[in-house]
Design a protein around this motif. Sequence first.
Motif, PDB file in Angstrom:
ATOM      1  N   ARG A 232      18.016  11.860  -1.087  1.00 52.76           N
ATOM      2  CA  ARG A 232      19.283  12.131  -0.399  1.00 52.76           C
ATOM      3  C   ARG A 232      20.362  11.148  -0.834  1.00 52.76           C
ATOM      4  NH1 ARG A 232      15.269  14.310   2.474  1.00 52.76           N
ATOM      5  NH2 ARG A 232      15.690  16.095   3.853  1.00 52.76           N
ATOM      6  N   TRP A 233      19.981   9.909  -1.121  1.00 53.17           N
ATOM      7  CA  TRP A 233      20.962   8.975  -1.694  1.00 53.17           C
ATOM      8  C   TRP A 233      21.403   9.462  -3.072  1.00 53.17           C
ATOM      9  CZ3 TRP A 233      18.138   3.671  -0.615  1.00 53.17           C
ATOM     10  CH2 TRP A 233      18.280   3.352   0.753  1.00 53.17           C
ATOM     11  N   ALA A 234      20.469   9.929  -3.888  1.00 57.44           N
ATOM     12  CA  ALA A 234      20.830  10.449  -5.215  1.00 57.44           C
ATOM     13  C   ALA A 234      21.753  11.651  -5.084  1.00 57.44           C
ATOM     14  CB  ALA A 234      19.577  10.804  -6.002  1.00 57.44           C
ATOM     15  N   ALA A 235      21.492  12.518  -4.127  1.00 59.64           N
ATOM     16  CA  ALA A 235      22.348  13.686  -3.920  1.00 59.64           C
ATOM     17  C   ALA A 235      23.758  13.282  -3.520  1.00 59.64           C
ATOM     18  CB  ALA A 235      21.741  14.609  -2.855  1.00 59.64           C
ATOM     19  N   ALA A 236      23.895  12.097  -2.914  1.00 55.93           N
ATOM     20  CA  ALA A 236      25.210  11.610  -2.489  1.00 55.93           C
ATOM     21  C   ALA A 236      25.965  10.898  -3.612  1.00 55.93           C
ATOM     22  CB  ALA A 236      25.053  10.662  -1.302  1.00 55.93           C
ATOM     23  N   GLY A 237      25.342  10.782  -4.801  1.00 57.52           N
ATOM     24  CA  GLY A 237      26.071  10.206  -5.933  1.00 57.52           C
ATOM     25  C   GLY A 237      25.607   8.846  -6.395  1.00 57.52           C
ATOM     26  N   PHE A 238      24.305   8.560  -6.236  1.00 59.26           N
ATOM     27  CA  PHE A 238      23.748   7.290  -6.680  1.00 59.26           C
ATOM     28  C   PHE A 238      22.541   7.547  -7.578  1.00 59.26           C
ATOM     29  CE2 PHE A 238      25.703   6.776  -2.561  1.00 59.26           C
ATOM     30  CZ  PHE A 238      26.532   5.678  -2.754  1.00 59.26           C
TER      31      PHE A 238
ATOM     32  N   LEU B  80      12.171   6.828   8.683  1.00 63.98           N
ATOM     33  CA  LEU B  80      12.498   7.111   7.283  1.00 63.98           C
ATOM     34  C   LEU B  80      11.990   8.484   6.846  1.00 63.98           C
ATOM     35  CD1 LEU B  80      11.738   3.664   5.602  1.00 63.98           C
ATOM     36  CD2 LEU B  80      13.917   4.535   6.491  1.00 63.98           C
ATOM     37  N   THR B  81      11.323   9.191   7.734  1.00 58.00           N
ATOM     38  CA  THR B  81      10.767  10.505   7.420  1.00 58.00           C
ATOM     39  C   THR B  81      11.672  11.597   7.964  1.00 58.00           C
ATOM     40  OG1 THR B  81       8.520   9.614   7.531  1.00 58.00           O
ATOM     41  CG2 THR B  81       8.763  12.015   7.716  1.00 58.00           C
ATOM     42  N   PRO B  82      12.122  12.537   7.122  1.00 60.73           N
ATOM     43  CA  PRO B  82      12.982  13.620   7.608  1.00 60.73           C
ATOM     44  C   PRO B  82      12.347  14.343   8.794  1.00 60.73           C
ATOM     45  CG  PRO B  82      12.904  13.627   5.214  1.00 60.73           C
ATOM     46  CD  PRO B  82      11.895  12.609   5.663  1.00 60.73           C
TER      47      PRO B  82
ATOM     48  N   THR C  89      18.164  10.948  11.047  1.00 66.88           N
ATOM     49  CA  THR C  89      19.539  11.391  10.786  1.00 66.88           C
ATOM     50  C   THR C  89      20.538  10.241  10.873  1.00 66.88           C
ATOM     51  OG1 THR C  89      19.074  13.664  11.457  1.00 66.88           O
ATOM     52  CG2 THR C  89      21.370  12.944  11.537  1.00 66.88           C
ATOM     53  N   PRO C  90      20.547   9.424  11.943  1.00 64.42           N
ATOM     54  CA  PRO C  90      21.505   8.313  11.953  1.00 64.42           C
ATOM     55  C   PRO C  90      21.189   7.232  10.919  1.00 64.42           C
ATOM     56  CG  PRO C  90      20.120   8.250  13.917  1.00 64.42           C
ATOM     57  CD  PRO C  90      19.873   9.559  13.256  1.00 64.42           C
ATOM     58  N   VAL C  91      19.913   7.005  10.602  1.00 65.88           N
ATOM     59  CA  VAL C  91      19.576   6.022   9.570  1.00 65.88           C
ATOM     60  C   VAL C  91      20.082   6.498   8.213  1.00 65.88           C
ATOM     61  CG1 VAL C  91      17.655   4.991   8.282  1.00 65.88           C
ATOM     62  CG2 VAL C  91      17.632   4.975  10.783  1.00 65.88           C
ATOM     63  N   LEU C  92      19.876   7.774   7.898  1.00 67.05           N
ATOM     64  CA  LEU C  92      20.376   8.315   6.637  1.00 67.05           C
ATOM     65  C   LEU C  92      21.896   8.223   6.567  1.00 67.05           C
ATOM     66  CD1 LEU C  92      20.080   9.869   3.956  1.00 67.05           C
ATOM     67  CD2 LEU C  92      20.170  11.989   5.313  1.00 67.05           C
ATOM     68  N   ALA C  93      22.581   8.622   7.641  1.00 67.31           N
ATOM     69  CA  ALA C  93      24.046   8.593   7.637  1.00 67.31           C
ATOM     70  C   ALA C  93      24.572   7.174   7.477  1.00 67.31           C
ATOM     71  CB  ALA C  93      24.582   9.214   8.930  1.00 67.31           C
ATOM     72  N   THR C  94      23.969   6.221   8.187  1.00 65.88           N
ATOM     73  CA  THR C  94      24.445   4.837   8.131  1.00 65.88           C
ATOM     74  C   THR C  94      24.199   4.219   6.763  1.00 65.88           C
ATOM     75  OG1 THR C  94      24.000   4.590  10.506  1.00 65.88           O
ATOM     76  CG2 THR C  94      24.292   2.576   9.232  1.00 65.88           C
ATOM     77  N   THR C  95      22.990   4.400   6.225  1.00 66.92           N
ATOM     78  CA  THR C  95      22.695   3.800   4.918  1.00 66.92           C
ATOM     79  C   THR C  95      23.533   4.436   3.814  1.00 66.92           C
ATOM     80  OG1 THR C  95      20.781   5.286   4.646  1.00 66.92           O
ATOM     81  CG2 THR C  95      20.366   3.071   5.544  1.00 66.92           C
TER      82      THR C  95
ATOM     83  N   HIS D  78       0.825  -1.220   0.000  1.00 68.99           N
ATOM     84  CA  HIS D  78       0.000   0.000   0.000  1.00 68.99           C
ATOM     85  C   HIS D  78       0.850   1.257   0.000  1.00 68.99           C
ATOM     86  CE1 HIS D  78      -3.677  -2.296   0.543  1.00 68.99           C
ATOM     87  NE2 HIS D  78      -3.163  -2.906   1.592  1.00 68.99           N
ATOM     88  N   SER D  79       1.986   1.213  -0.643  1.00 70.25           N
ATOM     89  CA  SER D  79       2.880   2.358  -0.685  1.00 70.25           C
ATOM     90  C   SER D  79       3.247   2.655  -2.134  1.00 70.25           C
ATOM     91  CB  SER D  79       4.129   2.087   0.163  1.00 70.25           C
ATOM     92  OG  SER D  79       4.909   3.255   0.292  1.00 70.25           O
ATOM     93  N   ARG D  80       4.098   3.660  -2.323  1.00 71.93           N
ATOM     94  CA  ARG D  80       4.541   4.056  -3.660  1.00 71.93           C
ATOM     95  C   ARG D  80       5.943   4.639  -3.551  1.00 71.93           C
ATOM     96  NH1 ARG D  80       0.954   4.011  -7.657  1.00 71.93           N
ATOM     97  NH2 ARG D  80       2.282   5.353  -8.913  1.00 71.93           N
ATOM     98  N   PRO D  81       6.700   4.671  -4.653  1.00 69.33           N
ATOM     99  CA  PRO D  81       8.067   5.209  -4.586  1.00 69.33           C
ATOM    100  C   PRO D  81       8.155   6.625  -4.038  1.00 69.33           C
ATOM    101  CG  PRO D  81       7.768   3.999  -6.627  1.00 69.33           C
ATOM    102  CD  PRO D  81       6.420   4.071  -5.974  1.00 69.33           C
ATOM    103  N   GLU D  82       7.239   7.497  -4.437  1.00 69.07           N
ATOM    104  CA  GLU D  82       7.359   8.900  -4.026  1.00 69.07           C
ATOM    105  C   GLU D  82       7.219   9.096  -2.525  1.00 69.07           C
ATOM    106  OE1 GLU D  82       3.188   8.468  -5.993  1.00 69.07           O
ATOM    107  OE2 GLU D  82       5.221   7.675  -6.267  1.00 69.07           O
ATOM    108  N   LEU D  83       6.603   8.143  -1.837  1.00 70.69           N
ATOM    109  CA  LEU D  83       6.476   8.257  -0.388  1.00 70.69           C
ATOM    110  C   LEU D  83       7.802   8.027   0.331  1.00 70.69           C
ATOM    111  CD1 LEU D  83       3.053   6.437   0.147  1.00 70.69           C
ATOM    112  CD2 LEU D  83       3.511   8.890  -0.088  1.00 70.69           C
ATOM    113  N   HIS D  84       8.808   7.558  -0.392  1.00 66.77           N
ATOM    114  CA  HIS D  84      10.126   7.309   0.182  1.00 66.77           C
ATOM    115  C   HIS D  84      11.166   8.328  -0.302  1.00 66.77           C
ATOM    116  CE1 HIS D  84       8.919   3.297   1.742  1.00 66.77           C
ATOM    117  NE2 HIS D  84       8.054   3.391   0.743  1.00 66.77           N
ATOM    118  N   ALA D  85      10.692   9.411  -0.911  1.00 68.52           N
ATOM    119  CA  ALA D  85      11.610  10.380  -1.518  1.00 68.52           C
ATOM    120  C   ALA D  85      12.499  11.075  -0.488  1.00 68.52           C
ATOM    121  CB  ALA D  85      10.833  11.414  -2.322  1.00 68.52           C
ATOM    122  N   GLY D  86      12.064  11.155   0.751  1.00 65.35           N
ATOM    123  CA  GLY D  86      12.908  11.770   1.771  1.00 65.35           C
ATOM    124  C   GLY D  86      14.242  11.063   1.912  1.00 65.35           C
ATOM    125  N   LEU D  87      14.244   9.751   1.712  1.00 65.23           N
ATOM    126  CA  LEU D  87      15.470   8.960   1.770  1.00 65.23           C
ATOM    127  C   LEU D  87      16.130   8.859   0.399  1.00 65.23           C
ATOM    128  CD1 LEU D  87      17.276   7.120   3.571  1.00 65.23           C
ATOM    129  CD2 LEU D  87      15.813   5.209   2.862  1.00 65.23           C
TER     130      LEU D  87
END
Length: 297
Positions: free
Chosen positions: A99-105, A248-250, A256-262, A87-96
């Motif tokens: 940020r991965w794309a901004a880091a070079g992926f 997973l929500t900003p 913050t630690p989940v984003l940094a670790t992943t 019951h989800s969609r890709p855009e609901l995970h855009a907060g994560l």
Amino acid sequence: MGAGRLVAVLVTALLAGCAPASAVAGGSTGAPAARRAPEGSYTVGVRTLTLDPRSARPLPVTLWYPTGTDGVAAGRFPVVVYSHGLHSRPELHAGLTTRWAAAGFVVAAPAYPHTRSDAAHFTRADVRNQPADGWRLIRHLGRLDRDPGDPLAGHLDLASVAAAGHSAGGFTTSGMFTEGHPTRLRAGIVIAGGGLPGSFAGPSAPVLFVHGTADPVVPVTVGRAAYARTRGPAAFLSVVGQGHGEYLTPDRPGFTPVLATTTDFLRWTLYGDSTAGARLPLDARTALTRYESRPAR
């Protein structure tokens, strides 16, 4: 845990829905020497496309990618296939994912035909078919990379691919690591998920598990059982007192630690960034998170 029990655990855990080598830190993934990991961050572009639109199983995909002044940023970027939950969609995970794309992926997120939020014929049992969709997407990205008319041509490093996902998407991620899977799949991130029968076979690869210790949908014991089954280097990030994915929500506790670790896990496994690997225990050194790791068996 036996295959029959794993299936039972999976079905039970998903009933409530899922909407929003060597040592893991500092070791070698066995990947070929990679170019230098980006410093700083990119602006992020987004596009959508649909795989096999006339087939019985069309697959809409959202792509997030680093951009420069003239479109896609210069260079080749590792690819992360990100799978959503029930019951989800890709855009609901855009907060994560942004940020991965901004880091070079380059992050490629399919909207699965029978488990996404607007599925015409929703069925949680279709999760078992989603790992094949992930591989279908990787093959399609290979065609884009070779298509001189596509903006992403020449920018996708499909020798360095990770799979990641939340809840049912975490089970999907595990299901991509089956016997005989291509070695281009170099890492996995299983968030609030567990294993499917046959998972974690074939070429070993580092896997990071992220799980809330108070998850009422997929209990943390399910994630720990999958962690215990992995053959390659593995790490487990516990988000203390948290549930099924609010971290997973900003701006929510734990983000913050989940984003940094992943992000550091992806930099280490896909770029060969040993400094990022060494940072992993430090990324999670907070009151809300606990990090543990073990080497390949």
